[in-house]
Design an enzyme around this catalytic site. Structure first.
Site, PDB file in Angstrom:
ATOM      1  N   TYR A  67       0.829  -1.208   0.000  1.00 25.46           N
ATOM      2  CA  TYR A  67       0.000   0.000   0.000  1.00 25.46           C
ATOM      3  C   TYR A  67       0.867   1.264   0.000  1.00 25.46           C
ATOM      4  O   TYR A  67       0.483   2.278  -0.542  1.00 25.46           O
ATOM      5  CB  TYR A  67      -0.914   0.034   1.237  1.00 25.46           C
ATOM      6  CG  TYR A  67      -2.238  -0.666   1.045  1.00 25.46           C
ATOM      7  CD1 TYR A  67      -2.279  -2.006   0.689  1.00 25.46           C
ATOM      8  CD2 TYR A  67      -3.434   0.017   1.221  1.00 25.46           C
ATOM      9  CE1 TYR A  67      -3.489  -2.659   0.525  1.00 25.46           C
ATOM     10  CE2 TYR A  67      -4.652  -0.624   1.059  1.00 25.46           C
ATOM     11  CZ  TYR A  67      -4.679  -1.961   0.718  1.00 25.46           C
ATOM     12  OH  TYR A  67      -5.881  -2.588   0.551  1.00 25.46           O
ATOM     13  N   LYS A 100       3.369 -15.579   2.031  1.00 33.77           N
ATOM     14  CA  LYS A 100       3.598 -16.259   0.749  1.00 33.77           C
ATOM     15  C   LYS A 100       5.094 -16.524   0.673  1.00 33.77           C
ATOM     16  O   LYS A 100       5.807 -16.056  -0.218  1.00 33.77           O
ATOM     17  CB  LYS A 100       3.087 -15.362  -0.399  1.00 33.77           C
ATOM     18  CG  LYS A 100       3.053 -16.024  -1.749  1.00 33.77           C
ATOM     19  CD  LYS A 100       1.966 -17.085  -1.919  1.00 33.77           C
ATOM     20  CE  LYS A 100       2.106 -17.783  -3.260  1.00 33.77           C
ATOM     21  NZ  LYS A 100       1.232 -18.974  -3.397  1.00 33.77           N
ATOM     22  N   ASP A 143      -2.809 -18.410  -0.072  1.00 28.46           N
ATOM     23  CA  ASP A 143      -3.801 -19.071  -0.937  1.00 28.46           C
ATOM     24  C   ASP A 143      -4.498 -20.205  -0.186  1.00 28.46           C
ATOM     25  O   ASP A 143      -5.720 -20.354  -0.235  1.00 28.46           O
ATOM     26  CB  ASP A 143      -3.159 -19.563  -2.251  1.00 28.46           C
ATOM     27  CG  ASP A 143      -1.859 -20.325  -2.044  1.00 28.46           C
ATOM     28  OD1 ASP A 143      -1.330 -20.327  -0.915  1.00 28.46           O
ATOM     29  OD2 ASP A 143      -1.366 -20.924  -3.020  1.00 28.46           O
ATOM     30  N   ASP A 194      -6.349  -7.186   3.915  1.00 32.17           N
ATOM     31  CA  ASP A 194      -7.460  -6.520   3.237  1.00 32.17           C
ATOM     32  C   ASP A 194      -8.360  -7.566   2.601  1.00 32.17           C
ATOM     33  O   ASP A 194      -9.583  -7.553   2.755  1.00 32.17           O
ATOM     34  CB  ASP A 194      -6.908  -5.559   2.172  1.00 32.17           C
ATOM     35  CG  ASP A 194      -8.016  -4.876   1.394  1.00 32.17           C
ATOM     36  OD1 ASP A 194      -8.973  -4.398   2.038  1.00 32.17           O
ATOM     37  OD2 ASP A 194      -7.927  -4.818   0.157  1.00 32.17           O
ATOM     38  N   ASP A 200     -12.258  -9.300   4.179  1.00 32.75           N
ATOM     39  CA  ASP A 200     -13.549  -9.283   3.477  1.00 32.75           C
ATOM     40  C   ASP A 200     -14.096 -10.704   3.340  1.00 32.75           C
ATOM     41  O   ASP A 200     -15.292 -10.945   3.500  1.00 32.75           O
ATOM     42  CB  ASP A 200     -13.406  -8.683   2.066  1.00 32.75           C
ATOM     43  CG  ASP A 200     -13.608  -7.168   2.054  1.00 32.75           C
ATOM     44  OD1 ASP A 200     -13.337  -6.516   3.085  1.00 32.75           O
ATOM     45  OD2 ASP A 200     -14.035  -6.632   1.006  1.00 32.75           O
TER      46      ASP A 200
END
Ligand code: IPM
Ligand code: MG
Length: 368
Positions: free
Chosen positions: A145, A196, A228, A252, A256
């Site tokens: 970000y 990751k 993942d 983020d 959700d």
């Protein structure tokens, strides 16, 4: 009697209407639990543009600096984006700017599916176990970000190149890891760290640092999971998770996804915290969902995420545990009594009543 200064920034879309309900609940909590609040409203987002020509007007930022906490609604109206350069749009110029400006590196998103809302969860009942209760902890001021360079270059011939930079330092990972382990200690003592590490340098460093910090918390079970797989496990067996520790962008996305498990994004509050100074934790409290312009002004938005955000504010910034618990219990009571906004309503559910934003707010005030 304790008194607290709160900057109230309702913003755009459904922000103003859910904020009205949150303020109603907050004032009722103040009367019941005997604390006083100095609430000062200020424009932000497109409302900031309309009032003072920018997403974060100087007066609004000033008010935030003088306050003990910020209660935030939501910003962003995609239809208006083309009217200003991307750097000036509310998401970057207000929301991300405030996160960075106040050093709000720890973002807590508690996802809880109340039993009474089992029908609103997209997973079959046997996957919900005894209920879903996950704390998504998201690093909020680092990663892709904010990393530099961040730019789009013209390569000529209609060809462009966009660059974002994913960067973390040991210190940034350490401080969020400590928040994660401490949070897990107060819960079910399990921390799943998301990375990751099979592809990214950042993932390798993240895993190393979290492992090292974890040695200071031998009572917390630490596990590592690739992002993942984490996304998949959330759908398959969400009850395995207690605290999910994520870097900025993974947090983020997974927050959700996790929110959908709790029935609706309209149910998910959040707290963004910085360092504690003189026993005070400055915090920024907002629903995790967006401004939802498509349903704004229609009295149909779910105000619960905004209301639960006030509870997080009372708990984390003001240390008012009883009042925070009181608001959360009042929300549960209203839900158990069958109060439903459209996003959590199922006509097949017996005893459920579909209602508007205001009526839901009233029901929660009454329950309090
Ligand atoms: C969130 C939002 C923001 C983010 C957007 C509005 C910039 O999605 O708080 O999760 O990406 O952080
Ligand atoms: Mg998001």
């Amino acid at each position: 009697m304790n008194s607290f200064k709160i900057a109230v920034l309702a913003g755009d879309g459904i922000g103003p209407e859910v904020m009205v309900e949150a303020v109603k609940v907050l004032r009722q909590a103040g009367r019941k639990f005997d604390f006083s609040l100095e609430l000062t409203e200020a424009p932000v987002g497109w409302a900031g543009f309309d009032a003072a020509g920018k997403a974060l007007p100087d007066a609004t930022l000033d008010l935030c600096r003088k306050s003990d906490a910020i209660l935030f609604g939501s910003v962003g109206l995609p239809d208006r984006d083309p009217t200003v350069p991307k750097e000036q749009r509310p998401e970057r110029a207000a929301l991300l700017r405030i996160r960075k400006e106040f050093g709000l590196y720890a973002n807590l998103r508690p996802v809880k599916l109340p039993k009474a809302l089992a029908h609103a969860c997209p997973l079959a009942a046997d996957r919900q176990g005894d209920g879903i209760d996950i704390l998504v902890l998201r690093e909020l001021t680092g990663g892709i970000y904010f990393g530099q360079p961040k730019k789009t270059e013209d390569l000529g011939g209609g060809n462009q190149r966009a660059t974002d930079t994913l960067v973390y330092t040991t210190g940034e990972i350490e401080r969020i890891a400590h928040v994660g382990f401490k949070a897990a200690r107060l819960r079910r003592k399990k921390l799943t760290s998301i990375d990751k590490a099979n592809v990214l340098e950042n993932g390798i460093l993240w895993r190393e640092v979290v492992t090292r910090v974890g040695r200071e918390y031998p009572d917390v079970a630490l596990e590592h999971m690739f992002v993942d797989n984490g996304a998949m496990q959330l759908m398959l067996r969400p009850t395995q998770f207690d605290v999910l520790l994520c870097e900025n962008m993974f947090g983020d996305i997974l927050s959700d996804e996790a929110a959908a498990l709790a029935g609706s994004l309209g149910m998910l509050p959040s707290a963004s915290l910085g360092a504690t100074r003189q026993e005070k934790t400055f915090g920024f409290y907002e629903p995790a969902g967006g401004s939802a312009p498509d349903i704004a002004g229609k009295n149909i938005a779910n105000p619960i995420a905004q209301i639960l955000s006030t509870a997080l504010m009372l708990r984390y910034s003001f240390g008012l545990q009883a009042a925070a618990d009181g608001i959360e219990k009042a929300v549960s009571k209203a839900i158990e009594a069958g109060c439903r906004t459209g996003d959590i309503y199922n006509p097949r559910e017996t005893g459920a009543r579909k209602m508007g934003t205001r009526e839901m707010g009233d029901a929660i005030v009454a329950a309090l």
